[in-house]
Design a protein around this motif. Structure first.
Motif, PDB file in Angstrom:
ATOM      1  N   PRO A 253      10.751  53.034  -1.531  1.00  9.79           N
ATOM      2  CA  PRO A 253      10.168  52.109  -2.581  1.00  9.79           C
ATOM      3  C   PRO A 253      11.022  50.847  -2.960  1.00  9.79           C
ATOM      4  O   PRO A 253      12.253  51.148  -3.293  1.00  9.79           O
ATOM      5  CB  PRO A 253       9.930  52.940  -3.978  1.00  9.79           C
ATOM      6  CG  PRO A 253       9.687  54.561  -3.319  1.00  9.79           C
ATOM      7  CD  PRO A 253      10.817  54.506  -2.121  1.00  9.79           C
ATOM      8  N   GLN A 254      10.616  49.803  -2.979  1.00 10.99           N
ATOM      9  CA  GLN A 254      11.109  48.602  -3.364  1.00 10.99           C
ATOM     10  C   GLN A 254      10.599  47.573  -3.923  1.00 10.99           C
ATOM     11  O   GLN A 254       9.468  47.437  -3.588  1.00 10.99           O
ATOM     12  CB  GLN A 254      12.091  47.899  -2.021  1.00 10.99           C
ATOM     13  CG  GLN A 254      12.952  48.878  -0.984  1.00 10.99           C
ATOM     14  CD  GLN A 254      14.215  48.996  -1.998  1.00 10.99           C
ATOM     15  OE1 GLN A 254      14.755  48.268  -2.881  1.00 10.99           O
ATOM     16  NE2 GLN A 254      14.782  50.145  -1.703  1.00 10.99           N
ATOM     17  N   VAL A 255      11.029  46.967  -4.965  1.00  7.77           N
ATOM     18  CA  VAL A 255      10.465  45.854  -5.775  1.00  7.77           C
ATOM     19  C   VAL A 255      11.703  44.625  -5.711  1.00  7.77           C
ATOM     20  O   VAL A 255      12.670  45.124  -6.253  1.00  7.77           O
ATOM     21  CB  VAL A 255      10.213  46.285  -6.995  1.00  7.77           C
ATOM     22  CG1 VAL A 255       9.465  44.932  -7.993  1.00  7.77           C
ATOM     23  CG2 VAL A 255       9.096  47.197  -6.889  1.00  7.77           C
ATOM     24  N   ASN A 256      11.035  43.588  -5.441  1.00  7.14           N
ATOM     25  CA  ASN A 256      11.932  42.474  -5.635  1.00  7.14           C
ATOM     26  C   ASN A 256      11.411  41.208  -6.065  1.00  7.14           C
ATOM     27  O   ASN A 256      10.384  40.789  -5.530  1.00  7.14           O
ATOM     28  CB  ASN A 256      12.851  42.133  -4.230  1.00  7.14           C
ATOM     29  CG  ASN A 256      13.835  41.159  -4.456  1.00  7.14           C
ATOM     30  OD1 ASN A 256      14.736  41.317  -5.021  1.00  7.14           O
ATOM     31  ND2 ASN A 256      13.792  40.088  -3.667  1.00  7.14           N
ATOM     32  N   LEU A 257      11.767  40.433  -6.968  1.00  5.18           N
ATOM     33  CA  LEU A 257      11.348  39.211  -7.419  1.00  5.18           C
ATOM     34  C   LEU A 257      12.472  38.146  -7.554  1.00  5.18           C
ATOM     35  O   LEU A 257      13.423  38.296  -8.015  1.00  5.18           O
ATOM     36  CB  LEU A 257      10.666  39.529  -9.078  1.00  5.18           C
ATOM     37  CG  LEU A 257      10.218  38.498  -9.477  1.00  5.18           C
ATOM     38  CD1 LEU A 257       8.846  37.794  -8.919  1.00  5.18           C
ATOM     39  CD2 LEU A 257      10.178  38.717 -11.138  1.00  5.18           C
ATOM     40  N   THR A 258      11.901  37.020  -7.159  1.00  2.00           N
ATOM     41  CA  THR A 258      13.100  36.035  -6.982  1.00  2.00           C
ATOM     42  C   THR A 258      12.330  34.505  -7.304  1.00  2.00           C
ATOM     43  O   THR A 258      11.197  34.646  -7.524  1.00  2.00           O
ATOM     44  CB  THR A 258      13.648  35.698  -5.446  1.00  2.00           C
ATOM     45  OG1 THR A 258      12.380  35.359  -4.987  1.00  2.00           O
ATOM     46  CG2 THR A 258      14.164  36.904  -5.003  1.00  2.00           C
ATOM     47  N   SER A 259      13.280  33.718  -7.838  1.00  2.84           N
ATOM     48  CA  SER A 259      12.689  32.377  -8.112  1.00  2.84           C
ATOM     49  C   SER A 259      13.456  31.352  -7.193  1.00  2.84           C
ATOM     50  O   SER A 259      14.241  31.441  -6.815  1.00  2.84           O
ATOM     51  CB  SER A 259      13.167  32.066  -9.584  1.00  2.84           C
ATOM     52  OG  SER A 259      13.087  30.630  -9.933  1.00  2.84           O
ATOM     53  N   SER A 260      12.546  30.279  -7.143  1.00  3.90           N
ATOM     54  CA  SER A 260      13.161  28.978  -6.251  1.00  3.90           C
ATOM     55  C   SER A 260      14.030  28.358  -6.810  1.00  3.90           C
ATOM     56  O   SER A 260      14.741  27.770  -6.255  1.00  3.90           O
ATOM     57  CB  SER A 260      11.599  28.346  -5.926  1.00  3.90           C
ATOM     58  OG  SER A 260      11.179  27.712  -7.220  1.00  3.90           O
ATOM     59  N   SER A 261      14.408  28.662  -8.132  1.00  7.05           N
ATOM     60  CA  SER A 261      15.412  27.556  -8.567  1.00  7.05           C
ATOM     61  C   SER A 261      15.783  28.598 -10.030  1.00  7.05           C
ATOM     62  O   SER A 261      14.973  29.346 -10.568  1.00  7.05           O
ATOM     63  CB  SER A 261      14.989  26.314  -9.098  1.00  7.05           C
ATOM     64  OG  SER A 261      15.968  25.795  -9.933  1.00  7.05           O
ATOM     65  N   ALA A 262      17.331  28.630 -10.368  1.00  7.84           N
ATOM     66  CA  ALA A 262      17.886  29.443 -11.328  1.00  7.84           C
ATOM     67  C   ALA A 262      17.378  28.470 -12.712  1.00  7.84           C
ATOM     68  O   ALA A 262      17.659  29.253 -13.938  1.00  7.84           O
ATOM     69  CB  ALA A 262      19.047  29.557 -11.364  1.00  7.84           C
ATOM     70  N   SER A 263      17.156  27.132 -12.516  1.00  7.82           N
ATOM     71  CA  SER A 263      16.888  26.365 -13.925  1.00  7.82           C
ATOM     72  C   SER A 263      15.910  25.153 -13.496  1.00  7.82           C
ATOM     73  O   SER A 263      15.684  25.089 -12.270  1.00  7.82           O
ATOM     74  CB  SER A 263      18.371  25.768 -14.345  1.00  7.82           C
ATOM     75  OG  SER A 263      18.877  25.062 -13.467  1.00  7.82           O
ATOM     76  N   THR A 264      15.388  24.875 -14.467  1.00  6.83           N
ATOM     77  CA  THR A 264      14.316  23.733 -14.401  1.00  6.83           C
ATOM     78  C   THR A 264      14.381  23.087 -15.583  1.00  6.83           C
ATOM     79  O   THR A 264      14.780  23.398 -16.682  1.00  6.83           O
ATOM     80  CB  THR A 264      13.062  24.092 -13.946  1.00  6.83           C
ATOM     81  OG1 THR A 264      12.290  23.095 -13.667  1.00  6.83           O
ATOM     82  CG2 THR A 264      12.259  25.036 -15.232  1.00  6.83           C
ATOM     83  N   CYS A 265      13.844  21.734 -15.631  1.00  5.22           N
ATOM     84  CA  CYS A 265      13.780  20.939 -16.929  1.00  5.22           C
ATOM     85  C   CYS A 265      12.197  21.108 -17.268  1.00  5.22           C
ATOM     86  O   CYS A 265      11.531  21.525 -18.021  1.00  5.22           O
ATOM     87  CB  CYS A 265      14.140  19.670 -16.665  1.00  5.22           C
ATOM     88  SG  CYS A 265      13.959  18.562 -18.349  1.00  5.22           S
ATOM     89  N   THR A 266      11.411  20.201 -16.405  1.00  6.50           N
ATOM     90  CA  THR A 266       9.845  20.209 -16.739  1.00  6.50           C
ATOM     91  C   THR A 266       9.018  20.482 -15.480  1.00  6.50           C
ATOM     92  O   THR A 266       8.065  20.699 -15.281  1.00  6.50           O
ATOM     93  CB  THR A 266       9.762  18.785 -17.086  1.00  6.50           C
ATOM     94  OG1 THR A 266       9.874  17.754 -15.940  1.00  6.50           O
ATOM     95  CG2 THR A 266      10.171  18.234 -18.318  1.00  6.50           C
ATOM     96  N   GLU A 267       9.650  20.681 -14.336  1.00  8.90           N
ATOM     97  CA  GLU A 267       9.204  20.963 -13.148  1.00  8.90           C
ATOM     98  C   GLU A 267       8.877  22.605 -12.916  1.00  8.90           C
ATOM     99  O   GLU A 267       9.753  23.285 -13.314  1.00  8.90           O
ATOM    100  CB  GLU A 267       9.970  20.635 -11.848  1.00  8.90           C
ATOM    101  CG  GLU A 267      10.294  19.090 -11.961  1.00  8.90           C
ATOM    102  CD  GLU A 267       8.920  18.353 -11.596  1.00  8.90           C
ATOM    103  OE1 GLU A 267       8.215  18.735 -10.865  1.00  8.90           O
ATOM    104  OE2 GLU A 267       8.787  17.440 -12.301  1.00  8.90           O
TER     105      GLU A 267
END
Length: 656
Positions: A253-267
Motif C-alpha cells: 500500500p502506497q500514498v504519495n502527494l506532491t506539489s508542482s511548486s514548494a512556494s507560490t505568491c498568487t499563482e
C-alpha cells in the motif's frame, strides 16, 4: 585484512551499542527489502530484521572457492580461511596452493553446518532497507556481523550519484552504500554499479570491471541479482545464490502527494497524487479551504491556491486492508520582487474562539506606487466585515498596510483589494480566500473503575465549552465523578462535549462485571468463549491472634480477607461482644473479648453463584497452644495441670 576486520568489528560494536542505547531505530519490518546477500570476506549481509527466521546452507560458490563443499568446523573458521586464501600477502604460489588444498580437505572432512540469520547477531534495533515505489530511491540499513551497519543513506561518495536507486523501468540499480564502521584508510564505500565510475567504468578500460546489481523482475518475484564491489574489506557481494537472495516487494500500500511548486505568491499550484491498494482517499488543507473532499484513485491532480503561509495539504486514505494511510505536502507563500500587489490573511482559517476575525495585509513586493486602494468582501457579510471601502494606499516608501479584526461572515469569504497606480492609472487586483474553520471537540475517558458496586470515572476534553453526562445533567469539560450507580453485567458511561461552533463528540467507557441470574453466573462479555469472569474463585480467610488465652475475658484480634464474595451475616461470634461482618466489605479486622474457648466462623456466598463457603478460627481459653503438627489442643489449668501459667489459678474445665 584479518587485522583490519578485527578493528572494524570493534568500531561496528561501538556503533551498535551507541545506537542501541540511544534508542535509534533503523526502520523495521515495514521496509520492503528483505533477505541475505553474501560476501566471501564478511559473510552474510541481512537486509531486514525479519531475516532472523531465515535458514540456508552455504556452498563454496558463495565463498568464492569454486567447488561445492560444506562448512568447516565453524562458520567463523570458514570466513577467515576463505579471506586468508583470497589475500595471502607475501606468500609464495606453492604456499598458496597448499592453503587452498588444506581448505578443501578441511571442508570435506568436517560436518556440514547450517548458516542461519542468527549467525548475524543483533539485538535492540529494528532495521531494514526500503525501495520507494514512486521514485525507486533506496534507504535504510543492512547488518553484517563482521562490519556492522551498512547504510543506504549516505552522501559524499567517491564519484557519481550517491543515492542508491532502482530504475523502475529497467530494474538496474545505481549509487552507493557505505559501512558505518569505516576507518584506517578504508572509506567503507560499496559501489552498486560499475556506472558509478563514469563512462569507462563498465568498459574494462583502465582496469575497470563490468558489474552491477539489478532487479530484472521488479514487479514480479522482485529478486535481486548481480554483484556489488566494496574494495579490499567487503570485496565482491553477491545478491542471490542457490540458497539465499535479496528480494523487494513492490506490491505494498502506497500514498504519495506532491506539489508542482514548494512556494507560490498568487499563482495556483498543482497537487498530484498516486496511490496503490487504496479503497478511498480525501484531500484536506490546513487553511480549511479544502475539507475532506473525495478524490479519484489510484491517481489524479487538482489546482489549489494557498491562503495561509504555509499551507499543508494532506491526502488521507483508507487502504484495501482497512488501515489508514496519508501523505502531506507543504506550500509556502512567497512573492518575488516583480509582483505588484498581494493580499494575505492571518490567521487563515478563522475560528469561533477568535470571533471569526482575521488581519488583512496588502503589500507591493515590486514597490509600485499606488494612488488609492479599495477593499471588497465577497459576498457581503452581516455584520459587515469592516474591509469594504477605501483602504490605505501603498507605495515604494510604505510598501504595506494592514487592517485587523476583519470579520469573516461566510464560509469561505473572498477578500479583494484593488489599487490604482499613480502613473498611468492602471488598476491592480489581489484576492485571498479565508475559511471559517470548525473546532471539533474531543474527549477521553482517562480512568473508570468499579469498586463495591459503584463506579468512579474521570475525563478530559479539548476544544469543548460544555459537556453533559449519561448519568445526568451538565458536567465540567474536564472532571470526574464518583460513586456512580452500576448495573451488572454492563453499564456504559458517556460524556458528550460541545464546542462553541455547535459541533459535538462523545467518549464512553463500558464497565463490565458478571452477575448471578437464577443461581447461574452470567458473564459480562457474552462473546468471551472462556467465561473467565464467571470462573473467578470466591475465597476467604479468617485468622485469630493470639490463638490461646490463659484467662477468660482476654482480647483477640480477628482479621479476615474476602474475594468475589457477597452475603449477609458473615461472622458468627459466640461468647464475644462483636457483631456480624458484610462479606462485600473485603479485608478487615477487629479486637474482640473472648470469655470461653470459641470457634469463630466466617461464612460467605460466592459472588458468581455456588454454595456458601466458610473459614474458621479457634481460640482456646485456658489451653495449651495447639500443636501445629498434630493440631491437638490439650486442656490447661485443670487440677492436674503443672504449667507455670496456671499456678495459683483455680482449676477450670474447658469444654470444646
Amino acid at each position: 585484512m584479518l587485522n583490519m576486520l578485527n578493528k572494524i568489528k570493534l568500531v561496528a560494536l561501538i556503533l551498535f551499542v551507541a545506537f542501541a542505547f540511544t534508542g535509534k531505530a533503523f526502520a523495521d519490518s515495514g521496509d520492503n527489502v528483505s533477505g541475505l546477500a553474501w560476501s566471501k570476506n564478511i559473510g552474510y549481509i541481512s537486509f531486514n530484521c525479519t531475516d532472523n527466521d531465515a535458514c540456508l546452507t552455504a556452498d563454496t560458490e558463495d565463498g568464492g572457492v569454486g567447488e561445492d563443499i560444506t562448512f568447516g568446523p565453524t562458520y567463523q573458521d570458514y570466513r577467515e580461511l576463505a579471506a586468508y586464501y583470497e589475500n595471502p600477502k607475501n606468500i609464495s604460489f606453492v604456499d598458496k596452493v597448499a592453503k587452498f588444498n588444506l581448505f578443501k580437505i578441511a571442508s570435506n572432512v568436517f560436518s556440514t553446518k547450517k548458516a542461519v540469520a542468527v549467525d548475524i547477531p543483533y539485538d535492540g534495533s529494528n532495521y531494514g532497507v526500503n525501495v520507494d515505489p514512486l521514485t525507486g530511491n533506496m534507504s535504510g540499513y543492512a547488518w553484517s556481523s563482521e562490519v556492522g551497519w551498512i547504510s543506504f543513506n549516505e552522501g559524499g561518495c567517491p564519484e557519481g550519484t550517491c543515492t542508491p536507486k532502482v530504475d523502475l523501468a529497467s530494474g538496474d540499480i545505481t549509487g552507493w552504500a557505505r559501512v558505518l564502521a569505516h576507518g584506517d584508510d578504508w572509506d567503507g564505500w560499496i559501489s552498486l554499479s560499475c556506472d558509478n565510475s563514469g563512462i569507462f567504468g563498465c568498459s574494462g578500460i583502465f582496469g575497470g570491471s563490468s558489474y552491477g546489481v539489478s532487479v530484472p523482475d521488479l514487479y514480479g518475484a522482485g529478486q535481486f541479482s548481480g554483484y556489488a564491489w566494496g574494495d579490499e574489506v567487503v570485496g565482491w557481494t553477491k545478491f542471490s545464490g542457490p540458497t539465499y537472495s535479496v528480494v523487494v516487494d513492490m506490491d505494498q500500500p502506497q500514498v504519495n502527494l506532491t506539489s508542482s511548486s514548494a512556494s507560490t505568491c498568487t499563482e495556483p499550484v498543482t497537487l498530484s497524487w498516486s496511490t496503490q491498494d487504496m479503497a478511498s482517499c480525501s484531500l484536506s488543507s490546513s487553511d480549511a479551504i479544502i475539507t475532506g473532499e473525495s478524490v479519484t484513485i489510484p491517481s489524479g491532480s487538482t489546482t489549489v491556491t494557498p491562503s495561509a503561509n504555509p499551507t499543508t495539504y494532506t491526502l488521507n486514505c483508507t487502504g484495501a486492508d482497512g488501515n489508514p494511510y496519508s501523505s502531506s505536502v507543504t506550500v509556502a507563500l512567497e512573492c518575488n520582487a516583480g509582483t505588484r500587489l498581494v493580499l494575505q490573511a492571518t490567521p487563515s482559517p478563522v475560528f469561533s474562539t477568535g470571533g471569526y476575525k482575521t488581519t488583512l495585509t496588502w503589500f507591493t513586493p515590486s514597490g509600485t506606487n499606488y494612488l488609492s486602494c479599495t477593499g471588497t468582501t465577497i459576498p457581503p457579510s452581516t455584520p459587515p466585515s469592516g474591509f469594504d471601502g477605501p483602504r490605505a494606499a501603498i507605495n515604494a516608501t510604505t510598501p504595506s498596510a494592514s487592517l485587523p479584526n476583519v470579520y469573516v461572515g461566510t464560509n469561505p469569504t473572498i477578500f479583494r483589494i484593488q489599487c490604482t497606480q499613480a502613473v498611468g492609472g492602471a488598476v491592480d487586483t489581489a484576492e485571498t480566500v479565508v475559511a471559517r474553520g470548525t473546532l471539533t471537540p474531543s474527549c477521553n475517558i482517562t480512568s473508570a473503575t468499579l469498586e463495591d458496586g459503584q463506579v468512579d470515572i474521570a475525563w478530559t476534553s479539548t476544544n469543548a465549552t460544555s459537556a453533559t453526562a449519561s448519568w445526568g445533567g451538565a458536567v465540567a469539560v474536564n472532571g470526574s465523578a464518583n460513586n456512580l450507580a452500576f448495573t451488572a453485567p454492563e453499564t456504559v458511561y458517556t460524556v458528550n462535549v460541545t464546542s462553541t461552533d455547535g459541533t459535538s463528540s462523545s467518549c464512553s467507557a463500558a464497565i463490565n462485571a458478571p452477575v448471578v441470574v437464577d443461581g447461574e453466573c452470567v458473564d459480562s462479555n457474552p462473546n468471551d468463549p472462556n467465561g473467565e469472569e464467571c470462573d473467578a474463585e470466591a475465597t476467604l480467610t479468617l485468622t485469630a491472634s493470639p490463638t490461646t488465652l490463659a484467662y477468660p475475658g482476654g482480647t483477640v484480634n480477628l482479621s479476615w480477607t474476602t474475594s468475589n464474595t457477597t452475603g449477609g451475616e458473615a461472622l458468627s461470634l459466640p461468647s464475644s461482644s462483636f457483631g456480624p461482618v458484610d462479606c462485600e466489605d473485603g479485608d478487615g479486622s477487629e479486637n474482640v473479648s473472648v470469655t470461653a474457648s470459641t470457634t469463630f466462623t466466617l461464612r460467605c456466598t460466592p459472588l458468581y453463584g455456588g454454595s456458601d463457603i466458610a473459614a474458621y478460627a479457634y481460640v482456646g481459653v485456658g489451653e495449651e497452644p495447639c500443636d501445629p503438627e498434630t493440631e491437638e489442643c490439650p486442656v490447661l489449668c485443670t487440677a492436674e495441670s503443672t504449667s507455670p501459667e496456671c499456678r495459683g489459678v483455680p482449676p477450670i474445665i474447658i469444654e470444646r
